[in-house]
Design a protein around this motif. Sequence first.
Motif, short mmCIF file in Angstrom:
data_model
loop_
_atom_site.label_atom_id
_atom_site.label_comp_id
_atom_site.label_asym_id
_atom_site.label_seq_id
_atom_site.Cartn_x
_atom_site.Cartn_y
_atom_site.Cartn_z
N UNK A 1 54.51 10.68 7.02
CA UNK A 1 52.98 9.94 7.10
C UNK A 1 51.97 10.87 7.27
N UNK A 2 52.37 12.16 8.18
CA UNK A 2 51.43 13.15 8.51
C UNK A 2 50.92 14.05 7.52
N UNK A 3 51.55 13.92 6.38
CA UNK A 3 51.12 14.74 5.26
C UNK A 3 50.15 14.13 4.34
N UNK B 1 48.43 15.26 -0.03
CA UNK B 1 48.85 15.65 -1.36
C UNK B 1 48.70 17.23 -1.33
N UNK B 2 47.76 17.77 -0.59
CA UNK B 2 47.32 19.43 -1.06
C UNK B 2 48.21 20.10 -0.10
N UNK B 3 48.00 21.41 0.14
CA UNK B 3 48.55 22.44 1.11
C UNK B 3 48.69 21.66 2.51
N UNK B 4 50.18 21.97 3.04
CA UNK B 4 50.14 21.45 4.20
C UNK B 4 50.57 22.48 5.29
N UNK B 5 49.72 22.31 6.55
CA UNK B 5 50.17 23.38 7.74
C UNK B 5 50.37 22.47 8.94
N UNK B 6 51.74 22.67 9.27
CA UNK B 6 52.02 21.84 10.68
C UNK B 6 52.64 22.46 11.68
N UNK B 7 52.10 22.45 12.78
CA UNK B 7 52.33 23.33 13.65
C UNK B 7 53.98 23.08 14.06
N UNK B 8 54.53 24.37 14.40
CA UNK B 8 56.05 24.28 14.50
C UNK B 8 56.61 24.20 15.84
N UNK B 9 57.52 23.47 16.17
CA UNK B 9 57.92 23.19 17.50
C UNK B 9 58.98 24.33 17.79
N UNK B 10 58.94 24.56 19.20
CA UNK B 10 60.23 25.60 19.63
C UNK B 10 61.59 24.73 19.44
N UNK B 11 62.38 25.57 19.20
CA UNK B 11 63.91 24.96 19.08
C UNK B 11 64.12 24.72 17.87
N UNK B 12 65.54 24.05 17.51
CA UNK B 12 65.95 23.57 16.25
C UNK B 12 66.99 22.32 16.23
N UNK B 13 67.11 21.99 15.23
CA UNK B 13 68.36 21.03 15.03
C UNK B 13 69.36 21.43 13.93
N UNK B 14 70.55 21.50 14.69
CA UNK B 14 71.49 22.13 13.77
C UNK B 14 72.79 20.86 13.77
N UNK B 15 73.77 21.05 12.73
CA UNK B 15 74.88 20.55 12.96
C UNK B 15 75.58 20.57 14.01
N UNK B 16 75.86 19.46 14.94
CA UNK B 16 76.51 19.58 16.11
C UNK B 16 75.53 20.06 17.37
N UNK C 1 53.09 23.39 0.13
CA UNK C 1 52.35 22.72 -0.75
C UNK C 1 53.07 21.13 -0.88
N UNK C 2 51.80 20.28 -0.95
CA UNK C 2 52.22 18.84 -1.08
C UNK C 2 51.78 18.45 -2.35
#
Length: 693
Positions: free
Chosen positions: A353-355, A357-372, A416-417
């Motif tokens: 919902x935050x996106x 149709x056009x080019x998208x630029x979203x702030x990137x959080x610190x950290x990540x999600x990985x398997x396990x 790109x959206x």
Amino acid sequence: MFDRIAILDWSAAGTPKTGKDSIWLAIADGSGVRSENIPTRMQAEERLSALLAEGDRLLIGVDFSLSFPAAALERLGVDAAGLWRHLATNHTDTAKNLSNYRHVAAELNQRLEGDGPFWGNGAKADTPHLPRTKPASALPEWRACEEVAQANGLNPKSCWQLAGAGAVGAQSLTGMPMVYRLREQGATVWPFDPISRVTIAEVYPSILSAEVRAHLSRHPDMVLDQAQVELLAQALWVLNAGGTLPPLFDVEPTKEGHILGLNHELALRAAEPSAILPPRLRNDCFAMPQGVNWVPVDAALDKLKQALHPIKGVETINSHKAQGCILAADAVARRSNPPRPNSAVDGYGFAHEATSDGPQKLPLLQGRAAAGQPFDGAVPHGAAVRILTGAILPDGVDTVVLEEDCALDGASVIFDGPVKPRANTRKAGEDVESGQTAIRAGHVLRAPDIALLSALGIADVQVYEPLRVGVLSTGDELIARPDMDALPHQIFDANRPMLLSLLNGWGYAPVDLGHCEDDPKLIERTLDRANVDVILTSGGASAGDEDHVSHLLRTKGTLSSWRIALKPGRPLALAMWDGTPVFGLPGNPVAALVCALVFARPALSLMAGSGWAEPVGFTVPAAFEKHKKAGRREYLRARLNDQGKAEAFKSEGSGRISGLSWADGLVELPDEAAEITHGTPVRYIPYAMLGLR
């Protein structure tokens, strides 16, 4: 569904009592099954109240009826719950088992018909309005569930009978007040109430009467009531642990109630691994109708399919060790796969919902999600997080964009959206949902199945015990082993090693019964000592002077000698030897193999628990010529050439064993006449589809 299952055998005894015809309570859970013998009804109720208070999910099965026929309830103006309340109000009991149930029955008689429908006063003193013998009554004697039980071969007793052999009316009048009080403590009563943490249900322990008799023969010191409650508790527990108990509760609620397990007798019988065995085959199961001489192949197969059933018991084993075993109960997923929504790719996750149709630029959080290594926290609306394949979607993420489609500027992710909602994600349970049947009973477990069971958290499975199949060769002309010396009139035994190898490839436990000369006494001793589930013999199956196997099976067993309209392999002796099925195959190795593949393979598969094994073949052009007469099904040794055409072995002689090795399958020609030329479509069955590797 439940952490424990308790089965109660109730008693209306007028004094404290133990042993036969007293109160027995069996409790089954993950640690096994154990039973208690309780002297009085008050003590039994206290025990059940204590179990209820322990907090476990508990199923309590009681062996008395929980309602009356609907017509009686209507005349009394109550439903089942109103009946329990009335009995709890009017019935009295003491610590010494002194009950006024006869007076309660007499009072109900007055409200119903006067001197009935209750009957069976077993006391010395008369009780007004309670006849000693069965009166004529306009009220139904049976509830609908009891009529179903009778149709299923069970023998329930009427709730109106208070005394005499097998009477249960007194148990109901003394037991329903207890059920009312347990319900007041929070239990529900199925099927009148929804299933809850503690559920009470009516059961019929005699539903396993054959298994109880077999159990008592092995444990002669055990009391009948004890054996009944222990076996039923164990059977229900195994279904519960395997996730196959819920179907037993799937009935329409009625005023009259229902008996848990009714119409599910086979599931109960297959469930208890240590004591419940399938029924033995009938001695006449192979008998053909009188006047039948030549039996078409399809008719013979249909007869076998109708006559046979699984004959092995069930055991619970670790799923990691179940490769090659036959599943005896549906394997039900304990956990969904995947257990949570996750990412199907390496990329960046966000809320769709935050996106736009056009080019998208979203702030990137610190950290990540990985398997396990799940992301710690939620992703705010309009932000993104680095996510790797297999990682659980963090809260706030429902869509992932592929890493290769993104650019980074150090603080944001750019792409790109538009992006499709839920792109590159997997739903929880997308493969298999928790509680869903993953593998059906009867399936032979393979390495991929073991992977699925492990992924779904199924640590243990119910499987049929391995089918033990003995192989016996007979004949003076045979030499048992190829390393022995043979005289000119003798031949080496090819059938026994062939059949033993065949059985091993089919996944059974082959038992070498050796070779017997044409000595009826020796053959009889060998059959008596076999200790197997099924016996395959080769040789001696016809009606000649030296066909001792068929003669012995006819005089000492129950023989049905089938003349099959089949080439090769006309004679097929089918018999029961002291309860053990015997397949008497022809002595010729080619005919013995064809009969084993066509008849023994599907029959053994059915008896082992994996169902009838239909041969799988396909149509190919013929690379041979043949004029076939009508009247017999024919099987030709064949193999496919490099053009995908079926070549037939150069000779149809039944003694040409080399043709079995040369071939990689069989061509099946129909019963009717046929003219086969090069290119004619024929049915080809690969050896691999017949379990020959």
